[in-house]
Design an enzyme around this catalytic site. Structure first.
Site, PDB file in Angstrom:
ATOM      1  N   GLU A 101       0.869  -1.184   0.000  1.00  0.00           N
ATOM      2  CA  GLU A 101       0.000   0.000   0.000  1.00  0.00           C
ATOM      3  C   GLU A 101       0.899   1.224   0.000  1.00  0.00           C
ATOM      4  OE1 GLU A 101      -3.433  -0.405   2.378  1.00  0.00           O
ATOM      5  OE2 GLU A 101      -2.883  -2.458   2.880  1.00  0.00           O
ATOM      6  N   CYS A 129      -1.099   9.231   3.779  1.00  0.00           N
ATOM      7  CA  CYS A 129      -1.138   8.814   2.376  1.00  0.00           C
ATOM      8  C   CYS A 129      -2.400   9.336   1.724  1.00  0.00           C
ATOM      9  CB  CYS A 129      -1.070   7.312   2.272  1.00  0.00           C
ATOM     10  SG  CYS A 129      -2.341   6.515   3.240  1.00  0.00           S
TER      11      CYS A 129
HETATM   12  P1  NAD Z   1       9.029   4.274   3.761  1.00  0.00           P
HETATM   13  O1  NAD Z   1       8.762   3.576   2.486  1.00  0.00           O
HETATM   14  O2  NAD Z   1      10.225   5.113   3.858  1.00  0.00           O
HETATM   15  O3  NAD Z   1       9.142   3.220   4.928  1.00  0.00           O
HETATM   16  C1  NAD Z   1       8.154   2.254   5.155  1.00  0.00           C
HETATM   17  C2  NAD Z   1       8.776   1.059   5.839  1.00  0.00           C
HETATM   18  O4  NAD Z   1       9.650   0.408   4.946  1.00  0.00           O
HETATM   19  C3  NAD Z   1       9.614   1.406   7.050  1.00  0.00           C
HETATM   20  O5  NAD Z   1       9.420   0.433   8.039  1.00  0.00           O
HETATM   21  C4  NAD Z   1      11.021   1.348   6.518  1.00  0.00           C
HETATM   22  O6  NAD Z   1      11.981   1.063   7.494  1.00  0.00           O
HETATM   23  C5  NAD Z   1      10.914   0.205   5.546  1.00  0.00           C
HETATM   24  N1  NAD Z   1      11.932   0.166   4.506  1.00  0.00           N
HETATM   25  C6  NAD Z   1      12.665   1.196   4.013  1.00  0.00           C
HETATM   26  N2  NAD Z   1      13.507   0.753   3.057  1.00  0.00           N
HETATM   27  C7  NAD Z   1      13.286  -0.560   2.944  1.00  0.00           C
HETATM   28  C8  NAD Z   1      13.858  -1.573   2.119  1.00  0.00           C
HETATM   29  N3  NAD Z   1      14.793  -1.320   1.221  1.00  0.00           N
HETATM   30  N4  NAD Z   1      13.415  -2.815   2.259  1.00  0.00           N
HETATM   31  C9  NAD Z   1      12.434  -3.112   3.150  1.00  0.00           C
HETATM   32  N5  NAD Z   1      11.902  -2.214   3.959  1.00  0.00           N
HETATM   33  C10 NAD Z   1      12.315  -0.947   3.852  1.00  0.00           C
HETATM   34  O7  NAD Z   1       7.717   5.078   4.128  1.00  0.00           O
HETATM   35  P2  NAD Z   1       7.434   5.981   5.386  1.00  0.00           P
HETATM   36  O8  NAD Z   1       8.172   7.253   5.227  1.00  0.00           O
HETATM   37  O9  NAD Z   1       7.584   5.214   6.640  1.00  0.00           O
HETATM   38  O10 NAD Z   1       5.881   6.254   5.198  1.00  0.00           O
HETATM   39  C11 NAD Z   1       5.388   7.194   4.359  1.00  0.00           C
HETATM   40  C12 NAD Z   1       4.908   6.571   3.065  1.00  0.00           C
HETATM   41  O11 NAD Z   1       3.946   5.573   3.345  1.00  0.00           O
HETATM   42  C13 NAD Z   1       4.212   7.545   2.175  1.00  0.00           C
HETATM   43  O12 NAD Z   1       4.617   7.318   0.842  1.00  0.00           O
HETATM   44  C14 NAD Z   1       2.743   7.190   2.328  1.00  0.00           C
HETATM   45  O13 NAD Z   1       1.939   7.543   1.257  1.00  0.00           O
HETATM   46  C15 NAD Z   1       2.812   5.731   2.531  1.00  0.00           C
HETATM   47  N6  NAD Z   1       1.630   5.237   3.216  1.00  0.00           N
HETATM   48  C16 NAD Z   1       0.691   4.562   2.511  1.00  0.00           C
HETATM   49  C17 NAD Z   1      -0.455   4.120   3.129  1.00  0.00           C
HETATM   50  C18 NAD Z   1      -1.507   3.376   2.379  1.00  0.00           C
HETATM   51  O14 NAD Z   1      -2.373   2.786   3.015  1.00  0.00           O
HETATM   52  N7  NAD Z   1      -1.501   3.374   1.080  1.00  0.00           N
HETATM   53  C19 NAD Z   1      -0.625   4.357   4.487  1.00  0.00           C
HETATM   54  C20 NAD Z   1       0.358   5.045   5.190  1.00  0.00           C
HETATM   55  C21 NAD Z   1       1.508   5.457   4.531  1.00  0.00           C
END
Ligand code: NAD
Length: 979
Positions: free
Chosen positions: A740, A774
């Protein structure tokens, strides 16, 4: 008071009143024939009423005859046999191309104005002398109320207070100019104005009672002083129940203010009998008045927001605050009447009802209590029940008419309320007008049949906290101070039964006060991942073998634990990720909902879906868990998303390994522990925090992981999908991914939209949690007819936002999550300035000194394909575009690689239909904010580059976490079916 005698007298007075009224007029209600006709249609058919009300509501915003004719056709299709003939004819004559269309538009406007004039006394404060004169001629006084748009900014509140200052002068002059003999009788001051407290400040918010009252008092005082100069009474109107406490506080504050000392009965408030707790609230007020030696005028009403209060409470799963049966309100009204009259002279009573029984009872009670006719008054709404008012006047009682003044547009909400009230099934006026019941029946004493407790809440969801309640605020303050005492602790990994504390720890800081360390969370490495996957593999089969009801029960226990700790968890969020109170609370509520919801859905799935069965063949579909699930979560909904993904996977029988975002690892640790405490075995829920590029990546790559549940950014999501497409040596399955991702969400505002609703809706959607959702709105597409006014009102409303440490309840906007995020937003603002213009930016000097705060801003004129307008920024920057048509707005909204949420503000049924068909998003919101989806009610999730998978909190989410095995058994032997 001898109640039998009062009852006898009530009936006697009631009959006399009925007789007087019926002699006077055949009908109680509308005096205008056309208005009477419209009200009658509405009474006859609820569907026509719905259409008429909606049409009347949108009409004032329509500028051109063409648009008006279009709306006539949309609301009153000529083919609909249900509609009264004049409406059908109007719609037929409004067809495009017909020469009659403009004439229909003009006529519709004239007729709507006539309907409005039935209930609204004048269009402008300048007409006050005529209103006063007309009523005085009938021996009545008035209480004037200036209708206005919703007050959303300081400027609008200033303008509102200014109109009242002028009104005082106009009223004084108007009464002064009355010929001596014409002065109507009144109880207390003749000059009387009704003020809406919520219009005195855009921040009349019960979450901060002190501050709200301060702000309102600052604008009310000059009005009171001006009124005092003319011996006038200022009445504070009562609005929604959420604001009652504030309004009472405001009244008390004024009564003890030095400027008010010694003046008796010159301030008024309203008591709403439909509120279940009206009696104790009145008692408390009376004792306060007594102990402070102050007097007050109290207008007793039944209450005008019944439909709102019921719907609002049901949607939030709060107890319904109003009595749900009309007879209960009528009975309470009589009880409160007697109590108020007995409190004279501490209280002067104004009885505001059109119900002859209620009026007769008040007169009978006054007689029994020996309250003279001059010590009370009766009030009527302008345009309603005139013959009753006259009959009351003729019995020697002072009569006051509540008379709103205002233009059609701001007056619409008031008008709609009056039409609703006049046409409600239980309305007294309606019953008399339609002669639905005879006078004796209508005079019968109301019998209170109200159940002791309110009806069951409408929603199955966990109710959010009602911060208008002192106990809820106190609980949150206590939780914050308790959590502050636990900052800085160490959080180990949870692998199998081991708690592993490591040298290398992630220091999590409070983004509003980076000097505060929230916690030190051990950082897992690839070897810990391997260990956790091994444990999970060992523990998962037993968990899956547990009967589904036992797994669901375990999740329900977790929900119960979370419910008990909800304030503490919300407080952790406030301090760890900078969420304001209401948003932090909503996040915990959502998590509780997930725990309950997925358990229940899994039980439903396990109850089985049947396949066709033929002789000699038995078919069944068996659900099996996918295996080991890695749950990788973002920081912005630190409890809800982590819990949501985990609880779904657990309900389906998987083992989960939790990897929270770095910035929210402490909250993540609390969720993991809570799940274990609820009884999820240690190997089935494990906690491996750490950096995404290390631990996250290691988890995704591990061949023992079957499924990755990811919520986060597009870049990371796509890299996970790529990685999962690889099959390393030793891995005998294809990893499934639920991802997501982000959005660049648009809100469309067409020219029929109600800006009073748009501005707060966009404010919440774009700047709630500083735009770090998001689902947040980052593009605003407005029809050019309204764009300028919308930007102006939005800018003013943004300017009154409170930005600061979200531990303080009044804060609307907290910090961004970290220094990187702040830098990204600052850069984007600079780019926006270069590519277009900044229509509004919150002044930098008003931002707190420390913490990762940025100024929320509106950017205009940016090319739609510019990165600022096209890429997710995750902060409080809203790009505004103008569109020449609704079609163009939709096209612009859809021109994005994302498809997550979207919103439309419009009052055109055809456009709303068009948006439902053509706005390509996962969650579409009509005439409301675009954030805050509720589990089960609004399943959430997007498509295109916004994500992969079925909707979270929806009925199909669990299916993607299960493997299905189809079993087909041959039950025949030797060709004979033996089943
Ligand atoms: P992010 O992608 O930076 O991090 C999300 C998670 O992924 C964290 O736990 C992070 O440590 C992990 N991660 C980072 N690099 C990784 C890798 N290479 N491999 C595996 N895991 C890794 O996102 P964020 O800054 O924590 O959250 C914000 C983002 O989340 C925004 O883009 C937002 O739109 C999205 N979001 C989407 C929804 C939805 O339901 N669609 C809900 C909330 C947030």
């Amino acid at each position: 008071m001898d109640s039998a005698a009062v009852e006898r007298r009530t009936l006697a007075i009631g009959r006399e009143l009925f007789e007087a009224v019926h002699q006077r007029h055949a009908h109680l209600s509308a005096t205008d024939r056309w208005a009477g006709e419209v009200l009658r249609w509405c009474m006859d058919d609820p569907e026509i009423k719905r259409r008429v009300l909606r049409f009347v509501d949108v009409l004032p915003s329509v500028r051109s005859a063409r648009a008006c004719a279009r709306l006539v056709r949309e609301y009153f299709p000529s083919a609909s046999q249900r509609l009264p003939a004049p409406l059908r004819l109007g719609a037929a004559l409004a067809r495009p191309g017909l020469v009659t269309a403009p004439a229909v538009a003009a006529l519709v406007r004239i007729l709507t104005e006539r309907l409005a004039r039935q209930f609204i006394a004048a269009a402008d404060v300048g007409e006050v002398p005529q209103v006063v004169g007309r009523l005085a001629g009938r021996g009545m006084t008035c209480s004037l109320d200036v209708l206005g748009e919703q007050v959303l900014s300081e400027r609008e509140a200033d303008a509102y207070a200014g109109r009242y200052l002028r009104l005082v002068q106009e009223l004084a002059a108007a009464y002064g100019a009355l010929p001596g003999g014409d002065a109507p009788r009144s109880c207390g001051p003749r000059i009387n104005l009704s003020v809406k407290p919520s219009a005195l400040t855009p921040r009349f918010d019960p979450i901060t009672p002190e501050r709200s009252v301060d702000l309102a008092a600052a604008r009310l005082l000059p009005v009171l002083e001006a009124a005092a100069g003319h011996g006038a009474l200022v009445n504070l109107d009562m609005e929604h129940v959420e604001l009652r406490g504030l309004t009472l506080e405001l009244a008390k504050r004024m009564l003890v203010h030095p400027a008010f000392a010694g003046r008796r009965g010159e301030l008024g408030i309203v008591l709403q009998a439909y509120l279940r707790d009206a009696d104790p609230v009145l008692e408390a007020l009376l004792s306060w008045l007594e102990s402070h030696e102050r007097a007050l005028t109290i207008r007793l009403v039944k209450g005008a927001y019944w439909d709102y209060e019921v719907a609002n409470a049901r949607q939030r799963a709060w107890p319904v605050p109003v009595r749900e049966r009309k007879a209960g309100t009528d009975a309470a009204f009589e009880r409160l009447t007697a109590r108020l009259l007995s409190a004279f002279p501490l209280v002067r009573t104004a009885i505001a009802s059109h119900n002859i029984r209620s009026i007769a009872h008040a007169m009978a009670a006054a007689e029994a209590l020996d309250v003279s006719p001059d010590a009370m008054e009766f009030q009527f709404l302008y345009g309603m029940g005139d013959p009753i008012a006259e009959a009351v006047r003729d019995r020697g009682y002072p009569v006051r008419v509540y008379a709103p003044i205002g233009e059609l547009i701001p007056g619409m909400a008031y008008l709609v309320r009056r039409v609703l009230e006049n046409t409600a099934n239980e309305s007294f006026l309606r019953q008399d007008l339609l002669r639905e019941r005879d006078p004796d029946e209508m005079l019968a004493a109301p019998v209170e049949t109200e159940p002791a407790a309110g009806s069951a809440p409408g929603a199955a969801n966990e109710p959010c906290r009602d911060f208008s309640r002192e106990d809820a605020r106190e609980a949150m303050r206590a939780a914050l101070s308790e959590v502050r005492g636990s900052l800085g602790k160490a959080y180990p990994l949870l692998i199998g039964r081991d708690e592993i504390e490591l040298e290398s720890a992630l220091i999590v800081r409070n983004p509003a006060r980076p000097e505060d360390v929230v916690g030190r969370v051990s950082q897992a490495g690839p070897s810990h991942v391997a260990q956790a996957v091994d444990e999970a593999r060992r523990a998962q089969p037993a968990w899956e073998r547990l009967p589904v009801p036992e797994r669901a029960a375990c999740l329900r226990r977790a929900a119960a634990l979370m419910r008990r700790r909800r304030d503490a968890l919300a407080a952790w969020e406030v301090l760890e990720v900078g969420k304001p109170w209401r948003e932090a609370d909503a996040d915990v509520v959502e998590a509780i909902d997930y725990l309950e919801y997925y358990g229940l859905r899994m039980e439903e799935l396990a109850a089985g879906r049947s396949l066709p069965q033929l002789p000699g063949e038995r078919n069944l579909l068996r659900d099996e868990a996918a295996g080991v699930a890695a749950v990788i979560a973002p920081w912005n909904f630190p409890v809800a998303i982590l819990t949501g993904m985990s609880s779904a996977a657990l309900a389906a029988g998987n083992a989960v390994i939790l990897k929270p975002a770095e910035q929210s690892s402490v909250t993540g640790a609390l969720v993991a522990r809570l799940l274990r405490e609820a009884g999820v075995p240690p190997g089935v829920v494990q906690f491996v925090p750490g950096r995404g590029e290390d631990v996250g990546r290691a988890l995704v790559e591990h061949p023992g992981v079957h499924q990755v549940l990811f919520t986060g950014s597009r870049a990371v999501g796509l890299s996970i999908i790529r990685t999962c497409a690889q099959v390393p040596a030793g891995q005998r399955h294809i990893k499934r991914v639920i991802a997501e991702l982000g959005g660049k969400n648009a809100v469309i505002v067409d020219e029929t939209a109600d800006l009073d609703a748009v501005v707060p809706g966009v404010l919440a959607s774009a700047f709630g949690y500083a735009g770090q959702k998001c689902s947040a709105a980052s593009r605003l597409i407005a029809h050019r007819a309204v764009a300028e006014r919308l930007v102006a009102r939005l800018s003013e409303a943004m300017d009154r936002l409170v930005i600061g440490d979200p531990a303080e309840p009044e804060v609307d906007l907290g910090p961004l999550i970290d220094a990187d995020a702040r830098e990204r937003l600052r850069r984007a603002l600079r780019q926006a300035e270069e590519a277009g213009r900044i229509a509004y930016r919150y002044p930098e000097p008003r931002l707190p000194q420390s913490g990762y705060f940025v100024s929320p801003a509106l950017a205009a004129g940016i090319p739609p394909d510019h990165p600022v307008a096209a890429e997710e920024l995750f902060g409080p920057l809203l790009c505004v575009f103008e569109a020449a048509s609704f079609g163009e707005a939709l096209e612009l909204a859809n021109d994005s690689p994302y498809a997550l949420t979207g919103g439309v503000y419009s009052r055109s049924p055809a456009r709303i239909e068009q948006a439902i068909r053509a706005f390509d998003v996962g969650n579409l919101y009509i005439n409301r904010p675009i954030t805050g989806a509720i589990v089960g009610r609004q399943p959430f999730g997007g498509h295109r580059l916004s994500g992969l998978g079925t909707k979270a909190g929806g009925p199909d989410y669990l299916l993607q976490l299960l493997r299905q095995k189809t079993v087909s058994v041959n039950t025949s032997r030797h060709g004979m079916p033996l089943d």
